[in-house]
Design an enzyme around this catalytic site. Structure first.
Site, PDB file in Angstrom:
ATOM      1  N   SER A 187      35.144  48.716  39.412  1.00  0.00           N
ATOM      2  CA  SER A 187      36.091  47.727  39.929  1.00  0.00           C
ATOM      3  C   SER A 187      36.910  47.195  38.758  1.00  0.00           C
ATOM      4  O   SER A 187      37.542  47.973  38.063  1.00  0.00           O
ATOM      5  CB  SER A 187      35.357  46.613  40.675  1.00  0.00           C
TER       6      SER A 187
ATOM      7  N   HIS B 192      37.926  50.127  43.192  1.00  0.00           N
ATOM      8  CA  HIS B 192      38.560  49.056  43.966  1.00  0.00           C
ATOM      9  C   HIS B 192      39.996  48.905  43.464  1.00  0.00           C
ATOM     10  O   HIS B 192      40.221  48.577  42.297  1.00  0.00           O
ATOM     11  CB  HIS B 192      37.801  47.747  43.785  1.00  0.00           C
TER      12      HIS B 192
ATOM     13  N   ASP C 178      28.895  45.417  44.615  1.00  0.00           N
ATOM     14  CA  ASP C 178      29.110  46.720  45.243  1.00  0.00           C
ATOM     15  C   ASP C 178      28.541  47.836  44.366  1.00  0.00           C
ATOM     16  O   ASP C 178      28.767  47.860  43.154  1.00  0.00           O
ATOM     17  CB  ASP C 178      30.603  46.956  45.475  1.00  0.00           C
TER      18      ASP C 178
END
Length: 355
Positions: free
Chosen positions: A174, A201, A300
């Site tokens: 991310s 992401h 995540d």
């Protein structure tokens, strides 16, 4: 495998009973896979021995004076990187032993006879635990190799048993992820032998530009946005589109992943979600799955790492020292779902060792 060419696993026995140590030593030395290189009477001595001598595996009793087997396991596995099997006459410490990093917790065999079925089963269970954990890393200490290699430790992953044959590499990231992935892909070099699946992401509309940037900066590992039904090829990177989950639908007869793009709802407000990819990889490849979780905010990927590890796969989490945001890797470490933790600059090298 030819028994004459098999590199035996060097075992240290830790037990406060001299009789038990003698029985274990004879039983292990009677196999084609193991060689007992030492025996000690407590956990503290086991740690000291491992620091001075070459040990591939520690087999230890739980109840010992000065330092018990679980306390020793925590140090031997976490600090020295040596796998440990713990045994006891009772099951009450099993959870503590596994939490400390043991690859196996077994009931102590009945020593009625060296050839007893109990002892044979005990050793066989250790073999299975080694296989599930990903094998044994045999290490040469400094100076043991030739002068050319004397500057650093060299480790060779020896497949004493049929172990991992990784078939896919999954990467999740991310915040700060693109530069981290760039460094890793550059380190993997040309002709990397696995397909690489990548979830980042990213804002919608930016994914194609990012793929173009990767292809300009990492030409040895060509990247493209993943397509539904696509068969992933070795040495290529497949990035999830910015607004769809990337999963492995199934594995074809050649062992290659067939990709699936999903419009399922976001997970933890994220789409694509690293967890989606990692879970599907664990389900399809089990112990043949290798995954890397890099810098990023939130959690995540942590649960996906846990599923990979629980199925016998291997995960690497980026160390806090190089993370832009130490969120996702920290969550994986907290869940005990990181097989290893490395700074960004060491991850590519470790991947190449594993594959």
């Amino acid at each position: 495998m030819d028994k004459n060419n098999c590199i035996k696993i060097k075992v240290l026995i830790a037990d406060d009973s001299a009789i038990a140590r003698g029985i274990f030593e004879k039983a292990f030395n009677n196999t084609d896979s193991f060689e007992v290189v030492g025996s000690v009477s407590n956990g503290r001595k086991a740690i000291d021995f491992c620091k001075e001598e070459e040990v591939d595996l520690v087999v230890t009793d739980y109840d010992m004076p000065e330092m018990n087997g679980v306390e020793a396991t925590r140090i031997i596995t976490k600090e020295l990187g040596i796998p440990v099997c713990v045994y006891s006459e009772k099951m009450s410490a099993k959870a503590d032993a596994l939490e400390a990093g043991a690859i196996l917790y077994e009931i102590k065999p009945n020593f009625t006879a060296l050839s007893s079925q109990n002892m044979l089963l005990f050793i066989e269970n250790i073999k299975k635990a080694i296989t599930k954990a990903g094998g044994i890393k045999h290490t040469q200490k400094k100076g043991d190799a030739g002068e050319e290699d004397a500057e650093e430790e060299t480790s060779v992953k020896v497949k004493t048993f049929p172990l991992h044959a990784f078939k896919v590499l999954c990467i999740g990231a991310s915040t700060g992820g693109p530069t981290a992935v760039q460094e890793i892909l550059k380190g993997l070099g040309r002709n990397f032998p696995l397909p690489v699946l990548y979830v980042q992401h990213i804002d919608p509309g930016s994914d194609q530009k990012m793929v173009a940037w990767f292809n300009a900066t990492c030409p040895d590992t060509p990247m493209e946005l993943a397509r539904d039904g696509q068969i992933a090829q070795k040495g290529h990177v497949y990035m999830a589109p910015a607004d769809r989950h990337l999963l492995i639908d199934f594995v074809n007869k050649e062992g290659k992943p067939v990709l699936k793009l999903s419009d399922e709802p976001p997970e933890r407000f994220l789409k694509p979600a690293v967890n989606k990819l990692f879970r599907s990889a664990a389900a399809n490849y089990e112990n043949q799955c290798l995954a890397v979780l890099l810098t990023g905010m939130g959690r995540d990927g942590a649960e996906g790492c846990k599923e990979i590890v629980d199925r016998g796969g291997f995960t690497i989490a980026e160390d806090k020292s190089t993370c832009a945001v130490f969120g996702m890797p920290a969550a994986a470490i907290e869940l005990k779902a990181a097989s290893k933790v490395y700074p960004r600059g060491e991850i590519a090298r470790e991947i190449l060792k594993l594959v």
